[in-house]
Each structure stands twice: as C-alpha cells, then as structure tokens.
Design an enzyme around this catalytic site. Structure first.
Site, PDB file in Angstrom:
ATOM      1  N   GLN A   1       0.863  -1.169   0.000  1.00 23.96           N
ATOM      2  CA  GLN A   1       0.000   0.000   0.000  1.00 23.96           C
ATOM      3  C   GLN A   1       0.906   1.227   0.000  1.00 23.96           C
ATOM      4  OE1 GLN A   1      -3.166  -0.161  -0.497  1.00 23.96           O
ATOM      5  NE2 GLN A   1      -3.246  -2.396  -0.324  1.00 23.96           N
TER       6      GLN A   1
ATOM      7  N   CYS B   1      -8.891  -1.026  -5.989  1.00 20.97           N
ATOM      8  CA  CYS B   1      -8.197   0.201  -6.371  1.00 20.97           C
ATOM      9  C   CYS B   1      -8.701   0.710  -7.712  1.00 20.97           C
ATOM     10  CB  CYS B   1      -6.687  -0.040  -6.429  1.00 20.97           C
ATOM     11  SG  CYS B   1      -6.178  -1.294  -7.629  1.00 20.97           S
TER      12      CYS B   1
END
Length: 406
Positions: A239, A358
């Site tokens: 991340q 995402c």
C-alpha cells in the site's frame, strides 16, 4: 463575449464538467468558465485552490491538487456512487485521506536525451518524463534521492536509453531497484555499490533480461504487518502510504468482524492476512511466488495460524465447494478486478465477503455480480491514499441475504 458556464462536477479523470457536458482540465466545482472557441478561461470559485507543486498540471500524478480537501472527498464519494448506481449503500464511512509527503513507494522513469538525464513521472496522458524538481506526495527521504539518482544514472545510462527506478521506504531503510541499468563490468558494479553505501541504502538491486540481481543488501528491507515483521522481496507491492494501509486494515477488520475461518485472496505480502490472523485462522492465496514465500516465512516466525498458498486465482479461482468452510472472505485483486472469482463467490455460501479495490470501474462490475448472486452491499469505507490523484480505493462489505452484519 460568451456567457459564463459553471463547473457542476468532476469527471473520473479529474476534469471539471459544465452543465452542458464540456470538460475543462484544472477546473473545480463552482468555477466559472468562459469559452472562446475551444479555449477555456477559468474564473476560480470557492472550491479552487492554488496547487502547491510547480509541476501541476504537466505531471500526471496530481490531477486534483487544485481542489480543496472537502471537494476532493466529495469527488471520491461521487466516483463510487456513479459506478455503483442503485447498489450504493447509505452507510458510507468518511473518506480516509493520506497526508502530503507520505508516499513510501514510487515507480519512476529516467531517460538520457541531448546529454541530459531526465528523471521523474510521466506527464499527463503521454510518455514524456517530467524532470522532478519538487514532489509533494513522496516521503522526503525518497525525494532526497532524486538528485543523487539523476547524477548516478547520467553516468550509467547511454544517450537515448531509458531506465526504471522503483523506490521503497522500508523500516530497515530505502530499497532501490534499477531496471535496464548495466552491472556487468567492475566499474559499473563499483559505481552502484558506492552509491548504495554513500546513501545508506538497505538494498540495491538491478533488473535485466536474466531477472533481478541484488548487488548490495546491508539490511533486509522489511515492514511490520499485524505485529509480524515481513521481509520484502525487491520492488514489492505495498500500500503506497502507511496511513492508507492503516485505514484499509481497520476497515477490513471491522467488516470481517468475529469470523473464525477467513480466506484472503490476492493476499500479497499479508497486508490483511497477518492482522486478521491475530484472532482467526487464515488461508492466504496469491500468484506472486516471492510474496507468498515471504508471507509464509513471516507467519511461521510469528507463530500465526496462517496457511500461505501459491495459486493463480485468475486461472483457478476458488470454487463454491472450496469456499464453503469460510466464515468470511477478503479479496484485494489488481486493477483488472476479480470477475471469475466473483462469479464463483456469487454461487457460494460465504456469509460475509469483503472487497478491497483500487479501481472503481472493475469494483462496480464485481459488485453487480455479487449482488445478482444474492449478496447485499451494506457498507463502504473509501480511502484516498494517492493524494490529489483521481485514483480511488475502497473497502466494501457484502453480506448474504438473511445474514446479520457484524
């Protein structure tokens, strides 16, 4: 003189849109626009702020640096609402927004042209490299390496040649992977090892036709996930910000609730699997061999009830029968989403499915597949860790009809 038009919303790529559907790059909601043919003049409104970086709007990384934080959060919610349509739940958590200068990993490009080495991100919508002189998203430790890397690659890269640079700021120090940089002759190797020593890099590796070769490993790059230290392979998927990861992990933990048997699909290094393994038995699956190996080693050392399985879930998604033992399932696929796995999930009996995405577009597709299979989308946790970009992430909890959410 043409009449003024008002920007009423932001498009998926961050452009402002007028009521009659005209797109204006660099405009915020509430701005007034005067058109002279195709030329647009922006008269800033209350949601318009001055970008803090000199490379806006040429750099493609920060399409929305000209809007207020409140308007940026509204853009994130609107992006999800437009993708989900009638599936959009009423229960939506506040947007978790990562702070400036918090990006701990970055992929950059370099090219030498006209005797000058350009190093940075691509410009918006092109392959032209913006030679970075300022960056308001990278951690200062990473940005401090841009100048030295430019000098290093000026000597290491031939005229007309390009190179890739992947930077990761780990707990043990910065990890650097250089692609298309020669490290065969003694002088080439010494130049790179001297650079690593001078800048106290944890590791420096080069990637070529034969794969990745580590030249220097002063310390194994690592991160702590769920209380367990994980050794990082070169150029790992992480991340991008510590704050964003914390927001995602907290949302996933809340969504999973008290489930005792949990599957984590597309698990990577264990961002979710390791925290969940504190109170549940976890089966973690991914096609990335180095990541699965690192996760398995970390779980063993940490004594966690976690089985790490190497499996390509695009080619071999878990079947409804294989999914039956789990009380909850988490899946965090790449931008392409997980269509095949979502179809298998839609036929399964798993009480709670937690999707991490995402890419709003593929998330919307997968959400519709689950809804058609009898799941209810009952909560969203939006996360904006690519600050000022149009990149939107989300955690979503789907519950089987008739199952009470945690």
């Amino acid at each position: 003189m043409s009449a003024l038009q008002t920007i009423v919303r932001l498009a998926a790529r961050g452009d402002g849109i007028t009521a009659d559907g005209r797109y204006v790059m660099g405009a915020a909601v509430g701005d007034q626009i005067r058109f002279d043919g195709e030329q647009a003049t922006i008269l800033p409104g209350p949601n318009h702020v001055v970008p803090v970086c000199r490379h806006v709007p040429e750099c493609g990384g920060c399409q929305l640096q000209h809007v207020t934080d409140a308007d940026y959060a509204a853009f994130v919610i609107d992006r999800l609402a437009r993708v989900l349509g009638p599936l959009m739940p009423e229960d939506v958590a506040p947007v978790a927004l990562s702070p400036p200068r918090s990006r701990r990993r970055a992929s950059l490009r370099a090219v030498r042209r006209g005797g000058k080495l350009l190093l940075g991100f691509n410009s918006e919508g092109s392959h032209r490299i913006i030679d970075l002189q300022q960056c308001e998203v990278l951690r200062p430790k990473l940005f401090a390496l841009i100048g030295p890397l430019r000098a290093l690659l000026h000597k290491a890269v031939a005229e007309g040649q390009g190179a890739g640079i992947t930077l990761t700021d780990s707990e043990a120090g910065v990890d650097v992977l250089l692609a298309n940089v020669r490290a065969e002759r003694l002088d080439e190797i010494e130049r790179l090892t001297d650079f690593a020593a001078a800048h106290d890099l944890a590791r420096l590796s080069v990637e070529g036709p034969d794969g990745v070769q580590t030249l220097v490993e002063a310390r194994l790059p690592c991160l702590t996930m769920g209380g367990v230290r994980v050794g990082l392979p070169p150029a790992p998927f992480l991340q991008p910000t510590e704050e964003g990861e914390a927001a995602l992990v907290a949302a996933v933990a809340e969504a999973v609730g008290g489930a005792g048997q949990v599957a984590d699909l597309f698990c990577g290094l264990g961002t979710f699997a390791l925290p969940l393994s504190r109170r549940a038995r976890v089966q973690a699956l991914d096609a990335a061999g180095p990541a699965i190996a690192a996760l398995a080693a970390a779980a063993r050392l940490g004594g966690r009830p976690l089985a790490a399985v190497h499996r390509d879930l695009f080619r071999r998604p878990l079947t409804p029968a294989e999914l039956a033992p789990f009380d909850a399932l988490v899946f965090d696929p790449p931008r392409a989403g997980a269509e095949a796995q979502s179809r298998a999930l839609a036929q399964s009996s798993v009480p709670v499915v937690v999707a991490v995405s995402c890419n709003p577009s593929t998330f919307g597709r997968d959400a519709r597949i689950l809804a058609e299979g009898g799941y209810r989308l009952d909560r969203l946790w939006p996360v904006a860790q690519f600050r000022w970009s149009s990149h939107v992430e989300v955690v979503a909890r789907f519950s089987r009809q008739g199952h009470s959410s945690p």
